[in-house]
Design a protein around this motif. Sequence first.
Motif: not given
Length: 351
Positions: A42-60
Motif C-alpha cells: 500500500k501507498n507505494l512511492n509516487m503511487h498514493t492509493g495504489l494497492e498491489v496484491n497477489e501475482s501469478l507469473g512464470w520465470g527462468a
Amino acid sequence: MKLKSLTIAIALAATSASAFAAEKTEGFYIGVFGDYYDASWKNLNMHTGLEVNESLGWGAEAGYRFSDYWSARLEYANMDFNALDRVASNRNDVDGERYGIDALYHFGGGPFYGLFGVKEMKVATDNTFLNAGVGYQHFITDGLFFNAETSVYQGLDRGYTDVGAKIGINYLFGQSSVAEEPVQPAPEPVIVEVAPVDSDNDNIPDADDKCPNTPMTDAVDGTGCTLYEDKEVTVSLLVTFPNNTSAVSTQYLNDINKVAEFLKEYPDTTVLLEGHTSSVGKASYNKWLSKKRADAVAKKLVADGVAEDRITTVGLGEERLKNEANTKAAHEENRRVEAHIKTIKNVKVLR
C-alpha cells in the motif's frame, strides 16, 4: 488458497518420491518455473492509493551445483499483479519483474534444501527484498529434475513481508555418480522360541502353576491360584404392626424367611430384633408392647430353623421414633420391628 495448494503439492511430492536413481555431484543447470507471489503493498512511492496484491507469473533460472551440499542460482520472474487504484476506484493488472540470486543448501546431499537470497522487485516502483525458504527436488532422469519451493520475502525499503511459491522443471549438465549399493549383512540366525504350556489359560505356565485347572472366570495370583477378597454382605428386616397388636402379618413371612436363610448361610452371625411403638399411649405400656412385637418376630425365625441363642430381642417403646409427627401416617410408620445384619464374606476376584 492458491499458496495452500502449492504447499500441499510440495508435501505430496516429498512423501511419494523415492531416492535418487543417480545423483549429480556438480554441474550447471537451467530451468523454467511457474510462480505465485502473495503481496500486500500500500501507498507505494509516487503511487498514493495504489494497492498491489497477489501475482501469478512464470520465470527462468540458471545455476550451478558446486557439491552434494551447495548450489547457487540466478533468477528472473515475469509477474502479473492484481492491483487496486483507490483514487480511480478501479482494479487493473500491473506488470512486474523480479531479479535475484539465491544460495541453496541441500540437507545431507538429499532432495530437501534450504535457500536464502536477495531480490529486486520492479512493480510500479523498485523494492529490494531478502528471502529465505525451503524446497524439494526430485530427479526424473539422470539430468532432468523438478523442484517445488516456498519462501518468505522481507522488504528492505518499505518493510513489506510477503510469501511466494514456485514449481519448476530443470536440467543439470554435470557429472553423475551412481550410489553404490550397500553391502547387506548376513541374516541373523532365526531362533524359534517354544511357548510354555498353559493348560488352564490363566497366563501362568504349567511349570509354575500351583493350582491347575483354575476356572477361566477367576483372577489368579503369581502361583496360578484364585484370588479372593473380603466383601461386606448385609440383610435388613422391617415389620410393621397395626395399633395395639403384636401379631405378625403374613405379608412379612417371606422377608423373615430371607433373614433366616442369611443366618443359616453365615452361622457365625447373630441378630438383634428391635421392637418399637408410636408415641400414643403410656410409655411403660409401649415398652412392654414393643418387646412383645420383637419376641413375635423371633418366634417366626425359630420356626424357620434359627437357633434361639442366636437371636436377641429388645423393646424400645417410643424412645426411637422414626417419624415424630403426630399424625396417623407417622404412628403407622413408628409401629415396627427392625433388624440389620452384616458380615464379611470371602469372595473370588473375577478377571
